[in-house]
Design a protein around this motif. Sequence first.
Motif, PDB file in Angstrom:
ATOM      1  N   ALA A  69       0.821  -1.215   0.000  1.00 27.61           N
ATOM      2  CA  ALA A  69       0.000   0.000   0.000  1.00 27.61           C
ATOM      3  C   ALA A  69       0.854   1.264   0.000  1.00 27.61           C
ATOM      4  CB  ALA A  69      -0.935   0.005   1.202  1.00 27.61           C
ATOM      5  N   CYS A  70       2.056   1.170   0.536  1.00 26.80           N
ATOM      6  CA  CYS A  70       2.906   2.349   0.703  1.00 26.80           C
ATOM      7  C   CYS A  70       4.149   2.319  -0.171  1.00 26.80           C
ATOM      8  CB  CYS A  70       3.321   2.485   2.164  1.00 26.80           C
ATOM      9  SG  CYS A  70       1.946   2.697   3.301  1.00 26.80           S
ATOM     10  N   HIS A 112      -1.760   7.270   4.171  1.00 27.10           N
ATOM     11  CA  HIS A 112      -2.645   6.209   4.665  1.00 27.10           C
ATOM     12  C   HIS A 112      -2.923   6.366   6.156  1.00 27.10           C
ATOM     13  CE1 HIS A 112      -2.996   4.035   0.956  1.00 27.10           C
ATOM     14  NE2 HIS A 112      -1.685   3.968   0.818  1.00 27.10           N
ATOM     15  N   ASP A 117      -7.674   4.976   5.777  1.00 22.25           N
ATOM     16  CA  ASP A 117      -8.368   4.108   4.823  1.00 22.25           C
ATOM     17  C   ASP A 117      -8.002   2.648   5.064  1.00 22.25           C
ATOM     18  OD1 ASP A 117      -5.788   4.677   3.979  1.00 22.25           O
ATOM     19  OD2 ASP A 117      -6.256   4.546   1.861  1.00 22.25           O
ATOM     20  N   ILE A 119      -6.517  -0.758   4.206  1.00 23.13           N
ATOM     21  CA  ILE A 119      -5.518  -1.296   3.287  1.00 23.13           C
ATOM     22  C   ILE A 119      -5.347  -2.805   3.466  1.00 23.13           C
ATOM     23  CG2 ILE A 119      -4.272   0.888   3.075  1.00 23.13           C
ATOM     24  CD1 ILE A 119      -2.138  -0.332   4.926  1.00 23.13           C
TER      25      ILE A 119
END
Length: 122
Positions: A69-70, A112, A117, A119
Amino acid sequence: MNCELNRTGLQIPRAVLAGLGLADIALEAHMNRHVLLLMPENMTAAELIDVLEGIQNAVDLLMSCLISACRHSCGGDCPETAEGEYDFSQVSEELYDLLMDNGCCPAALAYHLGKEDIIYGR
């Protein structure tokens, strides 16, 4: 797993516990805000190794989700990677270093964290 949380506590069906080899033995619980770990109170070395391998598999899965995600979307040359710009107070130094060493972008992580949100999960 079909568990039920009600006013009296967490109820896990005996068949589920039996399938995990946890029926009719004393269990201890380790908890924090987002995880509950149930394990036998007493374990052999082999059982403890099995538990550690299971925990490591879970950690690997969760880290993979967070890192994915990152991930650096800028090829690692992000102009917004000045670490002092973001509040990472909820991330331990050890975890932060691990994330950065594995290609996590500080700007994406901050995004994030701030957006809250989802993930992980469906």
